[in-house]
Motif scaffolding. Sequence first.
Motif, mmCIF file in Angstrom:
data_model
loop_
_atom_site.group_PDB
_atom_site.id
_atom_site.type_symbol
_atom_site.label_atom_id
_atom_site.label_comp_id
_atom_site.label_asym_id
_atom_site.label_seq_id
_atom_site.Cartn_x
_atom_site.Cartn_y
_atom_site.Cartn_z
ATOM 1 N N ILE A 193 0.825 -1.202 0.000
ATOM 2 C CA ILE A 193 0.000 0.000 0.000
ATOM 3 C C ILE A 193 0.862 1.256 0.000
ATOM 4 O O ILE A 193 0.575 2.214 -0.701
ATOM 5 N N HIS A 194 1.926 1.228 0.758
ATOM 6 C CA HIS A 194 2.763 2.417 0.903
ATOM 7 C C HIS A 194 3.495 2.763 -0.404
ATOM 8 O O HIS A 194 3.569 3.953 -0.755
ATOM 9 N N TYR A 195 4.016 1.782 -1.090
ATOM 10 C CA TYR A 195 4.823 2.068 -2.266
ATOM 11 C C TYR A 195 4.089 1.959 -3.592
ATOM 12 O O TYR A 195 4.492 2.587 -4.571
ATOM 13 N N LEU A 196 3.031 1.190 -3.666
ATOM 14 C CA LEU A 196 2.383 0.972 -4.966
ATOM 15 C C LEU A 196 1.016 1.618 -5.105
ATOM 16 O O LEU A 196 0.518 1.747 -6.206
ATOM 17 N N ILE A 197 0.404 2.001 -4.015
ATOM 18 C CA ILE A 197 -0.935 2.611 -4.127
ATOM 19 C C ILE A 197 -0.854 4.053 -3.686
ATOM 20 O O ILE A 197 -0.214 4.441 -2.806
#
Length: 94
Positions: A90-94
């Motif tokens: 979630i932190h890096y891709l969304i």
Amino acid sequence: MFKSIIGGFILSFILLVACTIANVNSETVLFTAFIILVGLALIISGAAVSGDRMRANLSTESKTDKKWRITNSINLMLTATPILAVFLFIHYLI
């Protein structure tokens, strides 16, 4: 041990659904759940104590107590791993 990993994915899914319903930042909730699980694993394993205390604990505990302590700390770490994976996703891709 496989059940712990599945339990981690189920817990992360439940946390994501609850964060979506409550309109709360899911990164904060997932990271907090990860820290709590790792903290519990450290406390149960005895890794967060001094060397003297660890030596005293090891000399007085039975084999079944040691097996219980190690098994449960490994299961907690395995439960925390999918939560960390979902948090990083979630932190890096969304």
